[in-house]
Design an enzyme around this catalytic site. Structure first.
Site, PDB file in Angstrom:
ATOM      1  N   ILE A   1       0.927  -1.164  -0.065  1.00 15.22           N
ATOM      2  CA  ILE A   1      -0.059  -0.104  -0.024  1.00 15.22           C
ATOM      3  C   ILE A   1       0.865   1.298  -0.005  1.00 15.22           C
ATOM      4  CG2 ILE A   1      -0.174   0.127   2.601  1.00 15.22           C
ATOM      5  CD1 ILE A   1      -3.044   0.740  -0.071  1.00 15.22           C
ATOM      6  N   VAL A   2       2.108   1.076   0.641  1.00 10.35           N
ATOM      7  CA  VAL A   2       2.922   2.190   0.738  1.00 10.35           C
ATOM      8  C   VAL A   2       3.576   2.553  -0.825  1.00 10.35           C
ATOM      9  CG1 VAL A   2       5.030   3.312   1.471  1.00 10.35           C
ATOM     10  CG2 VAL A   2       3.361   2.056   3.068  1.00 10.35           C
TER      11      VAL A   2
ATOM     12  N   LEU B   1      -8.576  -1.415   8.921  1.00 12.67           N
ATOM     13  CA  LEU B   1      -9.364  -0.624   9.730  1.00 12.67           C
ATOM     14  C   LEU B   1      -8.426   0.683   9.648  1.00 12.67           C
ATOM     15  CD1 LEU B   1      -9.492  -3.615  10.908  1.00 12.67           C
ATOM     16  CD2 LEU B   1     -10.660  -2.555  12.645  1.00 12.67           C
TER      17      LEU B   1
ATOM     18  N   HIS C   1       1.268 -10.797  14.833  1.00  7.78           N
ATOM     19  CA  HIS C   1      -0.098 -10.184  15.415  1.00  7.78           C
ATOM     20  C   HIS C   1      -1.160 -11.086  14.954  1.00  7.78           C
ATOM     21  CE1 HIS C   1      -3.585  -7.501  15.632  1.00  7.78           C
ATOM     22  NE2 HIS C   1      -3.258  -7.058  14.310  1.00  7.78           N
TER      23      HIS C   1
ATOM     24  N   TYR D   1      -9.371  -5.573  18.562  1.00  8.89           N
ATOM     25  CA  TYR D   1     -10.270  -4.603  17.754  1.00  8.89           C
ATOM     26  C   TYR D   1     -11.162  -5.649  16.548  1.00  8.89           C
ATOM     27  CZ  TYR D   1      -6.618  -5.614  13.959  1.00  8.89           C
ATOM     28  OH  TYR D   1      -5.717  -6.018  13.023  1.00  8.89           O
TER      29      TYR D   1
ATOM     30  N   TYR E   1      20.946  34.040  18.162  1.00  9.94           N
ATOM     31  CA  TYR E   1      19.875  33.104  18.105  1.00  9.94           C
ATOM     32  C   TYR E   1      19.200  33.091  16.732  1.00  9.94           C
ATOM     33  CZ  TYR E   1      15.130  31.348  18.823  1.00  9.94           C
ATOM     34  OH  TYR E   1      13.774  30.656  18.615  1.00  9.94           O
TER      35      TYR E   1
ATOM     36  N   ASP F   1      15.310  25.961  15.307  1.00 11.63           N
ATOM     37  CA  ASP F   1      15.887  27.143  15.942  1.00 11.63           C
ATOM     38  C   ASP F   1      17.252  26.914  16.869  1.00 11.63           C
ATOM     39  OD1 ASP F   1      14.632  26.140  18.198  1.00 11.63           O
ATOM     40  OD2 ASP F   1      14.160  28.107  19.044  1.00 11.63           O
TER      41      ASP F   1
HETATM   42  P1  FAD Z   1       3.793  -4.311   2.549  1.00 10.82           P
HETATM   43  O1  FAD Z   1       2.369  -4.698   2.104  1.00 10.82           O
HETATM   44  O2  FAD Z   1       4.475  -5.624   3.184  1.00 10.82           O
HETATM   45  O3  FAD Z   1       4.852  -4.196   1.157  1.00 10.82           O
HETATM   46  C1  FAD Z   1       6.076  -4.298   1.126  1.00 10.82           C
HETATM   47  C2  FAD Z   1       6.496  -5.177  -0.127  1.00 10.82           C
HETATM   48  O4  FAD Z   1       7.945  -4.950  -0.334  1.00 10.82           O
HETATM   49  C3  FAD Z   1       5.856  -6.458  -0.339  1.00 10.82           C
HETATM   50  O5  FAD Z   1       5.087  -6.672  -1.197  1.00 10.82           O
HETATM   51  C4  FAD Z   1       7.226  -7.178  -0.609  1.00 10.82           C
HETATM   52  O6  FAD Z   1       7.115  -8.304  -1.201  1.00 10.82           O
HETATM   53  C5  FAD Z   1       8.095  -6.152  -1.003  1.00 10.82           C
HETATM   54  N1  FAD Z   1       9.410  -6.588  -0.779  1.00 10.82           N
HETATM   55  C6  FAD Z   1      10.213  -6.650   0.100  1.00 10.82           C
HETATM   56  N2  FAD Z   1      11.575  -7.018   0.040  1.00 10.82           N
HETATM   57  C7  FAD Z   1      11.603  -6.904  -1.430  1.00 10.82           C
HETATM   58  C8  FAD Z   1      12.680  -7.156  -2.025  1.00 10.82           C
HETATM   59  N3  FAD Z   1      14.053  -7.217  -1.493  1.00 10.82           N
HETATM   60  N4  FAD Z   1      12.381  -7.158  -3.497  1.00 10.82           N
HETATM   61  C9  FAD Z   1      11.330  -6.923  -3.888  1.00 10.82           C
HETATM   62  N5  FAD Z   1      10.323  -6.554  -2.982  1.00 10.82           N
HETATM   63  C10 FAD Z   1      10.320  -6.480  -1.980  1.00 10.82           C
HETATM   64  N6  FAD Z   1      -2.813  -1.622   9.242  1.00 10.82           N
HETATM   65  C11 FAD Z   1      -3.844  -0.739   9.360  1.00 10.82           C
HETATM   66  O7  FAD Z   1      -3.867   0.363   8.886  1.00 10.82           O
HETATM   67  N7  FAD Z   1      -5.003  -1.369   9.800  1.00 10.82           N
HETATM   68  C12 FAD Z   1      -5.535  -2.449  10.036  1.00 10.82           C
HETATM   69  O8  FAD Z   1      -6.459  -2.844  10.290  1.00 10.82           O
HETATM   70  C13 FAD Z   1      -4.425  -3.397   9.842  1.00 10.82           C
HETATM   71  N8  FAD Z   1      -4.347  -4.663  10.484  1.00 10.82           N
HETATM   72  C14 FAD Z   1      -3.364  -5.307  10.379  1.00 10.82           C
HETATM   73  C15 FAD Z   1      -3.835  -6.816  10.850  1.00 10.82           C
HETATM   74  C16 FAD Z   1      -2.615  -7.636  10.569  1.00 10.82           C
HETATM   75  C17 FAD Z   1      -2.638  -9.080  10.856  1.00 10.82           C
HETATM   76  C18 FAD Z   1      -1.407  -7.263  10.276  1.00 10.82           C
HETATM   77  C19 FAD Z   1      -0.303  -8.085   9.924  1.00 10.82           C
HETATM   78  C20 FAD Z   1      -0.996  -6.089   9.793  1.00 10.82           C
HETATM   79  C21 FAD Z   1      -2.274  -4.948  10.112  1.00 10.82           C
HETATM   80  N9  FAD Z   1      -1.983  -3.704   9.585  1.00 10.82           N
HETATM   81  C22 FAD Z   1      -2.950  -2.805   9.389  1.00 10.82           C
HETATM   82  C23 FAD Z   1      -0.412  -3.247   9.255  1.00 10.82           C
HETATM   83  C24 FAD Z   1      -0.489  -2.857   7.600  1.00 10.82           C
HETATM   84  O9  FAD Z   1      -0.985  -4.398   6.958  1.00 10.82           O
HETATM   85  C25 FAD Z   1       0.839  -2.896   7.287  1.00 10.82           C
HETATM   86  O10 FAD Z   1       1.431  -1.805   8.213  1.00 10.82           O
HETATM   87  C26 FAD Z   1       0.955  -2.172   5.894  1.00 10.82           C
HETATM   88  O11 FAD Z   1       0.164  -3.191   4.975  1.00 10.82           O
HETATM   89  C27 FAD Z   1       2.165  -2.082   5.435  1.00 10.82           C
HETATM   90  O12 FAD Z   1       2.220  -1.625   4.185  1.00 10.82           O
HETATM   91  P2  FAD Z   1       3.743  -1.635   3.337  1.00 10.82           P
HETATM   92  O13 FAD Z   1       3.421  -1.123   1.955  1.00 10.82           O
HETATM   93  O14 FAD Z   1       4.521  -0.790   4.061  1.00 10.82           O
HETATM   94  O15 FAD Z   1       4.286  -3.157   3.388  1.00 10.82           O
HETATM   95  N1  THG Z   2      20.806  26.962  24.677  1.00 16.72           N
HETATM   96  C1  THG Z   2      21.651  26.934  23.623  1.00 16.72           C
HETATM   97  N2  THG Z   2      21.117  26.358  22.382  1.00 16.72           N
HETATM   98  C2  THG Z   2      19.665  26.052  22.173  1.00 16.72           C
HETATM   99  C3  THG Z   2      18.952  26.403  23.269  1.00 16.72           C
HETATM  100  C4  THG Z   2      19.676  26.651  24.518  1.00 16.72           C
HETATM  101  N3  THG Z   2      19.148  25.658  20.880  1.00 16.72           N
HETATM  102  C5  THG Z   2      18.260  25.012  21.006  1.00 16.72           C
HETATM  103  C6  THG Z   2      17.279  25.856  21.718  1.00 16.72           C
HETATM  104  N4  THG Z   2      17.668  26.002  23.146  1.00 16.72           N
HETATM  105  C7  THG Z   2      16.810  26.940  20.948  1.00 16.72           C
HETATM  106  N5  THG Z   2      15.833  27.836  21.766  1.00 16.72           N
HETATM  107  C8  THG Z   2      16.252  29.015  22.329  1.00 16.72           C
HETATM  108  C9  THG Z   2      15.068  29.798  22.481  1.00 16.72           C
HETATM  109  C10 THG Z   2      15.376  31.060  22.967  1.00 16.72           C
HETATM  110  C11 THG Z   2      16.598  31.683  23.342  1.00 16.72           C
HETATM  111  C12 THG Z   2      17.740  30.814  23.071  1.00 16.72           C
HETATM  112  C13 THG Z   2      17.442  29.465  22.698  1.00 16.72           C
HETATM  113  C14 THG Z   2      16.649  33.016  23.712  1.00 16.72           C
HETATM  114  N6  THG Z   2      15.987  33.920  23.066  1.00 16.72           N
HETATM  115  C15 THG Z   2      16.569  35.246  23.263  1.00 16.72           C
HETATM  116  C16 THG Z   2      14.998  36.178  23.183  1.00 16.72           C
HETATM  117  O1  THG Z   2      14.029  35.533  22.335  1.00 16.72           O
HETATM  118  O2  THG Z   2      14.641  37.123  23.857  1.00 16.72           O
HETATM  119  C17 THG Z   2      17.343  35.787  21.991  1.00 16.72           C
HETATM  120  C18 THG Z   2      17.329  37.295  22.026  1.00 16.72           C
HETATM  121  C19 THG Z   2      18.389  37.772  20.876  1.00 16.72           C
HETATM  122  O3  THG Z   2      18.188  37.242  19.811  1.00 16.72           O
HETATM  123  O4  THG Z   2      19.051  38.363  21.312  1.00 16.72           O
HETATM  124  O5  THG Z   2      17.453  33.188  24.375  1.00 16.72           O
HETATM  125  O6  THG Z   2      18.648  26.547  25.369  1.00 16.72           O
HETATM  126  N7  THG Z   2      22.992  27.107  23.688  1.00 16.72           N
END
Ligand code: FAD
Ligand code: THG
Length: 831
Positions: A14-15, A52, A225, A263, A541, A554
């Site tokens: 599906i992905v 589901l 599962h 479920y 900052y 930031d």
């Molecule tokens: P897949 O469908 O597994 O697809 C991956 C594909 O990659 C496969 O077709 C595989 O053949 C291919 N592949 C892998 N390796 C290779 C390779 N080397 N070369 C070529 N092809 C390759 N999710 C929900 O959202 N709702 C639900 O109700 C739900 N119920 C579930 C119930 C069960 C019993 C199970 C097991 C899962 C359920 N899930 C549900 C989860 C869901 O099925 C999966 O998360 C989802 O289908 C994953 O999709 P996908 O495309 O990532 O993986």
């Molecule tokens: N310390 C340091 N780095 C950081 C953080 C920290 N990086 C990630 C995160 N925290 C960043 N977040 C902030 C948010 C606000 C400020 C600093 C880091 C801050 N703000 C002044 C103000 O808004 O008044 C800036 C004034 C100015 O620009 O002169 O101080 O905690 N090292």
């Protein structure tokens, strides 16, 4: 028109199918999808997924992805049969705790714009007549939830993508990835090579095996599962079973009974039951059945049913749905799908091989949304919906180790339907990363929570005695049971010490990078909104934006030498992004090379903050700490108690003081020296709980919680961090376009009117009775003596406007406040 890159997608589940559709829709038509199995029934998880789609999720991103998936699949149809059947979703509570939890989940749904309604037992019964309403205390009903017809969807997506030029090839197992010069060039299947500029592995639970082909760690575990289909029920007699689309033979809403990890859905006259009520069953690739011909009942992702694991759950099924007493288990299997250390999906590019992406550990529920975002990422360089919760770079190295992945992913399976407090830490593995001060913190009775593997004190029991001397108006009010969890009134004493005296904070877990080389300044100038070409010792900052002017992070950037910068960052995503950009620049202009180093583990940091911080630190250092000697937002290399340190005068808690950095081996002595010098002053060790409260009072945003790539600087209240007239930084053009009109939503500061009612974040906010936005973060503001919250709200809301916050079904009145609430004139911090 430019010719689009060649994309090979590994996996037609599906992905992969959704991704081919989303890419071709965006004009990238040279798409090849390879699958080892036949298409559409490949034998992967999608082939047996009951489909589901419950949309409600604490994550806004995941809720939006689910909503998009439902809408999109509903728009796909063959002969009138749609690939999504909106039967609605019902979650029932059979315990008071769960009933309370459903109220919280109603809040998530409402916050993210999903229509949801709490119902009583009688209404739950009328929605799903098979339940025993005597057991049920209430429910949550989401009318737009429903059933995806996964295999039909794959088929319809394939047809549409092929009509735009894509190719799908079944029976093509990928056995190798071709590369040249650090870039992906193709995908090999036996003797055939499919040339590729970009490869996306959408291999589901085979992700780690495909990752192995290039030595890439994909942190997921295939787990079994259980899924069971019953014999026909008299109550459902006459419901056709064989209709087009596996989700279309149901009219009952999909049902969750989380108290028992179960479920349910309808299949014609039968019920399907999914159970997580068993031990985690990890499955090795060698344990998966090798089948000659893939059918609905025989495929590699379908294991023998282990009946003993269903004995107890079956009783719980019969209790909730008494008609099951007259039914038996007909078809049953252990199906395989992916679990990850934090339960999140995995999206990202390999660190070592350019052009190799993954999109794995994705449920059917979120598949189209994730695929859309990945397509946007590839085609435009950024996604409309923020992806940080899915980004592979969120994992620290220690979190990519096999034992860690195995243990935490299984734990996630066990806890899948548990009621989880937002602060609730995992119990194991713990003590993975500890700062040099850890032993001292233990001695002070620290209560630790964990982030990125780091143990971080949230408060110190040693400070409990301070509560007795805390002035009456600083005594924190009692909290409701939920918001009191993982919190302590001691934080009030620690906040008081910070605002009135001096406190020590362990800042070690904050991500630190060193960016160096002749190209360092140029790189950072290009990546950030600030002017970094300033004197040595300057600290800035600043923001990193994406091409659409969304905030990527930031940062604080300290210029240590002409060519060396120390960056305070928000986490692994920053390291990943800056490293990639540095590598790109070094490759393009070798004389402007840049090196990026993560120095977090090898260094440590103590924040010494409070009006008496100078009295504590000055006697220990030759550096003049007066206002003239070291101004606000200046850094110095010096010593403290004879220990080489970097000092930075800034404070996330909004008080006078310094972040003091040293290398890890000096850390303990630094702590001890500061502690000894602080003793006569009454220094207090303080934790994250106080920290979070103080930073909100000061109006300092936390990236990833208060803002992310969906927001621009002006909206987020960070316009001041964009240097006017600066040219040539990423996001500049988009920011100018966006700034041409005032934003319609803004991050606003709220205070809670009753002075006591807490909220925690992610609650919906109403203005004039209408849903208007949601809370990002919140804390009790000890200085202002009322709870403080930040929220995304309409910009048109006036200051002093009244809003209401939904908290467990209750409405709490709050007021839009001018910000920051504390020290708006910067008198304290610049003192
Ligand atoms: P897949 O469908 O597994 O697809 C991956 C594909 O990659 C496969 O077709 C595989 O053949 C291919 N592949 C892998 N390796 C290779 C390779 N080397 N070369 C070529 N092809 C390759 N999710 C929900 O959202 N709702 C639900 O109700 C739900 N119920 C579930 C119930 C069960 C019993 C199970 C097991 C899962 C359920 N899930 C549900 C989860 C869901 O099925 C999966 O998360 C989802 O289908 C994953 O999709 P996908 O495309 O990532 O993986
Ligand atoms: N310390 C340091 N780095 C950081 C953080 C920290 N990086 C990630 C995160 N925290 C960043 N977040 C902030 C948010 C606000 C400020 C600093 C880091 C801050 N703000 C002044 C103000 O808004 O008044 C800036 C004034 C100015 O620009 O002169 O101080 O905690 N090292």
């Amino acid at each position: 028109m430019q010719i689009s890159p060649r994309v090979v997608i590994i996996g037609a589940g599906i992905v992969g199918a959704n991704l081919a559709d989303e890419l071709t829709e965006r004009g990238w038509t040279r798409v090849t999808v390879l699958d080892q199995g036949p298409i559409p029934l490949t034998g992967g998880s999608t082939s047996h997924a009951p489909g589901l789609v419950f949309q409600t999720n604490p994550s806004k991103t995941m809720t939006e992805f689910a909503a998009y998936t439902g809408r999109k699949l509903a728009s796909l149809a063959r002969d009138g049969a749609r690939a999504f059947n909106a039967v609605g979703g019902l979650e029932v509570a059979t315990t008071p705790e769960r009933l309370t939890e459903l109220k919280r989940r109603h809040g998530f749904a409402t916050a993210w714009g999903l229509e949801a309604r709490l119902v009583d037992a009688a209404e739950a019964k009328s929605l799903h007549p098979l339940i025993d309403e005597k057991l049920v205390l209430g429910g949550l009903h989401v009318p737009s939830d429903g059933l995806a017809s996964s295999v039909l969807a794959v088929e319809l997506l394939r047809e549409r993508a092929e009509s735009r030029g894509a190719t799908f090839l079944g029976g093509t197992p990928v056995t190798g990835i071709e590369r040249a010069g650090g870039k992906v060039t193709g995908v090999r299947s036996a003797d055939t090579v499919f040339p590729a500029d970009i490869v996306v592995s959408a291999a589901g639970f085979w992700g780690p095996a495909v990752g192995d082909l290039i030595g890439m760690t994909v942190p997921l575990i295939p787990l079994a599962h259980q899924y069971v289909t019953t014999t026909p029920l008299a109550e459902l007699a006459g419901h056709p079973d064989q209709v087009l689309g596996s989700g279309n033979n149901a009219s009952l809403p999909i049902l969750r009974h989380q108290d028992q990890d179960l479920y349910f859905r309808q299949h014609g006259e039968r019920l399907g039951i999914g159970s997580y009520a068993h031990r985690p069953i990890p499955v090795g690739y060698d344990e998966m059945p090798a089948v000659d011909r893939i059918t609905e009942h025989s495929m590699p992702s379908r294991l023998e049913f282990t009946a003993q694991d269903f004995d107890q759950p079956w009783k719980a099924c019969q209790q909730l749905l008494p008609s099951l007493h007259n039914a038996a288990i007909d078809d049953a299997f252990n199906g395989i799908f992916s679990f990850t250390p934090d339960g999140g999906s995995l999206v990202g590019e390999s660190r070592d091989l350019k052009g190799f992406f993954i999109a794995e550990a994705v449920w059917v529920t979120h598949s189209a949304g994730v695929a859309k975002a990945v397509a946007e990422l590839l085609v435009n360089g950024h996604a409309e919906t923020d992806l940080h919760e899915l980004d592979l770079a969120r994992f620290e190295e220690i979190q990519l180790q096999p034992d860690y992945v195995l243990e935490t992913s299984q734990q996630n399976f066990v806890e899948i339907y548990d009621i989880r407090h937002p602060l609730e830490p995992r119990q194991s593995p713990r003590r993975l990363r500890v700062s040099p001060f850890h032993q001292r913190q233990v001695e002070l009775g620290a209560f630790f929570l964990e982030t990125g593997g780091w143990e971080r004190p949230h408060w110190y029991e040693a400070n409990a005695s301070l509560l007795q001397h805390l002035p009456q108006d600083w005594q924190p009010p009692a909290r409701d049971a939920w918001s009191a969890k993982f919190d302590s009134p001691i934080a009030a004493a620690e906040a008081h010490a910070t605002r009135t005296n001096v406190a020590m904070y362990d800042m070690t877990a904050l991500k630190r990078l060193e960016v160096s080389g002749p190209g360092a300044l140029g790189l950072l100038q290009r990546l950030t909104t600030g002017q970094l070409d300033k004197s040595i010792g300057s600290v800035t900052y600043t923001l990193m934006l994406d091409e659409a002017a969304g905030i990527k992070s930031d940062l604080t950037v300290a210029r240590i030498t002409d060519t060396l910068f120390q960056i305070g960052a928000n986490g692994g995503l920053d390291l990943d992004y800056i490293t990639r950009q540095a590598a790109g620049q070094t490759e393009a202009t070798p004389q402007q090379w840049v090196q990026v180093r993560d120095t977090t583990g090898g260094t440590c940091c103590i924040g010494v903050w409070g009006p008496h911080a100078r009295d504590l630190v000055q006697p220990l250092t030759p550096q003049d700490l007066s206002n003239e000697g070291l101004k606000y937002f200046r850094a110095a290399s010096t010593t403290v108690a004879g220990i080489p340190v970097r000092l930075m005068r800034l404070s996330y808690v909004g008080e006078l003081g310094w972040e003091i950095y040293t290398s890890a081996e000096n850390g303990l002595r630094l702590w001890d020296a500061l502690w000894a010098a602080g003793k006569p002053l009454g220094v207090t060790a303080a934790g994250r709980s106080a920290f979070n409260s103080l930073r909100l009072e000061k109006g300092y945003r936390s990236w990833g919680t208060d803002m992310d790539t969906e927001h621009d600087p002006v909206q987020a209240g960070l316009g001041f961090a964009v240097r006017p007239n600066k040219e040539g930084f990423i996001g500049k053009e988009a920011l100018e376009l966006r700034s041409a009109q005032p934003p319609t939503t803004r991050l606003r500061c709220l205070t809670i009117d009753d002075g006591t009612s807490m909220v925690l974040g992610k609650e919906p906010v109403f203005a004039n009775g209408q849903r208007a936005g949601y809370i990002t973060s919140a804390a009790f503001g000890h200085t202002v003596r009322k709870p403080v919250a930040y929220a995304w709200l309409p910009a048109a809301l006036a200051e002093n406007a009244k809003v209401e916050i939904e908290y467990f079904g209750r409405l709490i009145t709050a007021t839009v406040a001018a910000e920051p609430l504390v020290d708006p004139e910067m008198k304290k911090i610049r003192a």
